[in-house]
Write an enzyme that holds these catalytic residues in place. Structure first.
Site, PDB file in Angstrom:
ATOM      1  N   CYS A  42       0.820  -1.218   0.000  1.00  0.00           N
ATOM      2  CA  CYS A  42       0.000   0.000   0.000  1.00  0.00           C
ATOM      3  C   CYS A  42       0.849   1.262   0.000  1.00  0.00           C
ATOM      4  O   CYS A  42       0.359   2.345  -0.343  1.00  0.00           O
ATOM      5  CB  CYS A  42      -0.934   0.006   1.207  1.00  0.00           C
ATOM      6  SG  CYS A  42      -2.110  -1.373   1.227  1.00  0.00           S
ATOM      7  N   LYS A 359     -23.759  18.280   3.010  1.00  0.00           N
ATOM      8  CA  LYS A 359     -22.527  19.071   2.966  1.00  0.00           C
ATOM      9  C   LYS A 359     -22.412  19.775   4.314  1.00  0.00           C
ATOM     10  O   LYS A 359     -23.264  20.592   4.667  1.00  0.00           O
ATOM     11  CB  LYS A 359     -22.609  20.081   1.825  1.00  0.00           C
ATOM     12  CG  LYS A 359     -21.282  20.712   1.462  1.00  0.00           C
ATOM     13  CD  LYS A 359     -21.354  21.349   0.085  1.00  0.00           C
ATOM     14  CE  LYS A 359     -21.723  22.798   0.193  1.00  0.00           C
ATOM     15  NZ  LYS A 359     -21.607  23.505  -1.106  1.00  0.00           N
TER      16      LYS A 359
END
Length: 446
Positions: A42, A359
């Site tokens: 990773c 949001k």
């Protein structure tokens, strides 16, 4: 007992080390086709981003340490090519051109996956690369320096493609990305996907979704990626359209395969042969939310699977609950996270999904440094069960998603989740955490 493991990375070496700790007298043999074991795959894009770093910095433990300190018979350069389940023998070839056979009492297949290479002309040209293992990382890093690469064309727009996009731009390299699909991240809510798209464009990345790739041509100065109605040129081409499990010899040996040709295992990681286990990117998993088999390559699941296999082989009888598909990646200054099911996944699993997108802010109102967090949350209309969530933001996303993952592991409803006592302080978030706000809005929709 002879415990043989095929594959020397996350699942394989986790299993080998744990088995040796539990039963030092056990004969543990690891057969690894490369010369590299136990490294952080990773971390490859982030290492490539830093020319001053050595690729071997990603190696967690060298092969000789496993041999000397833990007594593991670790054989690198040994590629397994055949499995005889009746005779309990694996067969293969060595890097020197020889052959070998190895008997086992218990076997773990931890062969991982490999990069998908589309069947198009030019896919095997020397400057056409893929990134899956540390050897790939070395080749890419050397190529960037030796060829003084100024522009790269990336085929694909998934996790690795986006992480490599940032790594290359950090080195001052131009990047153009192309793929057949029209949406940047098709598994993500379109509004959140558009936020990621804007971040890429703001950092000078050219995006060409909706173009099928026809061929790659070598030119005098580099490479051309020829698409329908489009040609993109670069000094290097990176193919990053996903991976497939290395399961062919398991299939040929008669073991049952599953989703995406991954090896089918039960909750104890046993294959259709009770003396053979499989773990990591080559094996399937149980999805806790959908209740169905799935194949989602995950680093933590690979390491956890290796531990579980070692425990079962040494007599502890361990079963794993499964996964919920939690994942996160970084795109320049954005944190992008997901867990659980998308709306499309939920419909396929038989749920009646409802979704909201909110949001909110990363800190309390008026606190300095406030940024926007976009959150999407999905639940089942009939039962109120929480099914999944997605988040995008410049801060406060990476670890927030874990709260939803824990809720999914415990089959919580949206109502139950919104009742959780989450932390609050102005520097870290508003009184109503972004996830609580999403949950409250989803409650109204339900």
């Amino acid at each position: 007992m002879d415990f043989v493991i095929i594959g020397g990375d996350a699942a394989g070496m986790s299993a080998a080390s744990r088995a040796k700790r539990s039963k030092p007298e056990m004969n543990v043999t690891v057969l690894e086709m490369t010369n590299d074991v136990s490294y952080s795959a990773c971390g490859l894009p982030y290492n490539i981003a830093a020319p001053e770093r050595e690729m071997d910095d990603l190696i967690v433990r060298k092969a000789q340490v496993f041999r000397d300190k833990q007594g593991i018979d670790l054989l690198t350069g040994h590629r397994v090519e055949a499995l005889d389940c009746d005779a309990k023998i694996v067969k293969g070839t060595t890097a020197e051109g020889g052959t070998f056979e190895k008997k086992y009492d218990k076997l773990l297949i931890a062969t991982g996956g490999r990069s998908i290479k589309p069947d198009i002309p030019g896919i095997d040209l020397p400057g056409v690369m893929a990134l899956k293992n540390i050897a790939d990382g070395r080749r890419i890093k050397s190529f960037l320096i030796e060829k003084n690469v100024k522009k790269v064309v990336i085929i694909g727009m998934g996790y690795i493609a986006l992480e490599m996009c940032e790594a290359l731009r950090g080195r001052g390299i131009e990047v153009a990305m192309v793929k057949p699909g029209k949406q940047l991240l098709p598994w993500m809510s379109e509004e959140l996907s558009d936020v990621v798209k804007g971040e890429l464009e703001d950092n000078g990345v050219s995006l060409y979704p909706g173009h099928a790739i026809e061929k790659i041509e070598e030119t005098g100065s580099g490479y051309n990626v020829v698409c329908d109605g489009l040609e993109l040129s670069g000094d290097m081409v990176l193919v990053a359209i996903g991976i497939i499990p290395n399961s062919e010899f398991a299939r040929d040996a008669g073991l049952e395969l599953s989703v995406g040709n991954s090896i089918s295992v039960d909750t104890g990681l046993r294959t259709s042969d009770s003396d053979i286990y499989a773990a990591g990117d080559c094996a399937d998993a149980h999805h806790i939310v959908s209740g169905q088999k799935t194949w989602i390559p995950l680093a933590l699941w690979a390491n956890r699977g290796g531990w579980a296999v070692a425990d079962n082989v040494t007599g502890k009888d361990v079963e794993l609950q499964g996964i919920v598909g939690t994942a996160i990646f970084k795109v320049f200054d954005l944190e992008v996270a997901r867990t659980g099911l998308t709306v499309a996944d939920a419909e396929k699993a038989g749920f009646e999904p409802a979704e909201v997108m909110v949001k909110t802010r990363s800190k309390a109102h008026g606190h300095p440094g406030n940024t926007t967090i976009f959150s999407s949350m999905t639940a089942d209309v009939k039962t109120g069960r929480l099914l999944g969530a997605q988040m995008v933001g410049r801060e406060g996303v990476a670890h927030r998603i874990n709260a939803v993952a824990v809720a999914l592991h415990n089959s919580m409803t949206v109502e139950g989740f919104t009742s959780c006592d989450l932390s609050y302080a102005p520097p870290f978030g508003p009184v109503w955490d972004p996830l609580l706000t999403a949950g409250n809005q989803l409650m109204k929709k339900l």
